[in-house]
Design a protein around this motif. Sequence first.
Motif, short mmCIF file in Angstrom:
data_model
loop_
_atom_site.label_atom_id
_atom_site.label_comp_id
_atom_site.label_asym_id
_atom_site.label_seq_id
_atom_site.Cartn_x
_atom_site.Cartn_y
_atom_site.Cartn_z
N LEU A 4 0.86 -1.17 0.00
CA LEU A 4 0.00 0.00 0.00
C LEU A 4 0.90 1.22 0.00
CD1 LEU A 4 -2.56 -1.07 2.77
CD2 LEU A 4 -2.75 -1.40 0.31
N VAL A 5 0.65 2.15 -0.92
CA VAL A 5 1.48 3.34 -1.04
C VAL A 5 0.58 4.57 -0.98
CG1 VAL A 5 3.14 4.59 -2.44
CG2 VAL A 5 3.17 2.07 -2.42
N ALA A 24 -2.92 0.29 -4.08
CA ALA A 24 -2.69 -1.06 -3.58
C ALA A 24 -2.21 -1.96 -4.70
CB ALA A 24 -3.97 -1.62 -2.98
N SER A 25 -1.32 -2.87 -4.35
CA SER A 25 -0.85 -3.88 -5.30
C SER A 25 -0.54 -5.16 -4.54
CB SER A 25 0.40 -3.38 -6.04
OG SER A 25 1.44 -3.12 -5.12
N TYR A 95 -2.09 6.97 7.46
CA TYR A 95 -1.77 5.64 6.97
C TYR A 95 -2.99 4.98 6.34
CZ TYR A 95 2.26 5.99 10.14
OH TYR A 95 3.40 6.38 10.77
N CYS A 96 -2.74 4.22 5.30
CA CYS A 96 -3.73 3.38 4.66
C CYS A 96 -3.52 1.95 5.16
CB CYS A 96 -3.55 3.46 3.15
SG CYS A 96 -4.65 2.45 2.16
N ALA A 97 -4.62 1.23 5.41
CA ALA A 97 -4.52 -0.14 5.91
C ALA A 97 -5.60 -1.00 5.26
CB ALA A 97 -4.67 -0.16 7.43
N TRP A 113 -0.28 -2.47 5.80
CA TRP A 113 -0.16 -1.04 6.07
C TRP A 113 0.77 -0.39 5.04
CZ3 TRP A 113 -2.56 1.62 10.06
CH2 TRP A 113 -3.25 0.84 10.99
N GLY A 114 0.46 0.87 4.75
CA GLY A 114 1.40 1.67 3.97
C GLY A 114 2.41 2.34 4.87
N GLN A 115 3.30 3.11 4.25
CA GLN A 115 4.38 3.77 5.00
C GLN A 115 3.94 5.11 5.59
OE1 GLN A 115 3.98 4.04 1.79
NE2 GLN A 115 4.26 6.24 1.42
#
Length: 123
Positions: A4-5, A24-25, A95-97, A113-115
Amino acid sequence: EPQLVESGGGLVQVGGSLRLSCAASGLTFDEYSFAWFRQAPGKEREGVSCISRRPDVPRWTDSSEGRFTISRDNAKNSVYLQMNSLNSEDTAVYYCAAASICYTDDPKWYDYWGQGTQVTVSS
């Protein structure tokens, strides 16, 4: 491996708006629910909003008092957070989760989770 970015953070003045994106990938996007969390310095991570993979699955929204809107585009494997009427208390890393459902705003529920992306609201 799922990734996730987040992007779209930055410096904005009080009363301004920002739109965060989460790409998302490495996962089957339409099988997941996605949430936005935030963490301010010295504070615990808190949930902002969650969007389900299906309309009939519960979702939640905390803390934004109607100023934030979460959305998703399954064709682009992306989740968004539109933030309006920003104030200094919204300053945080966002943050994206991802999780199977939006069961709770407890961060422990979320698998990926993203960074994070920094949002700073200045007066």
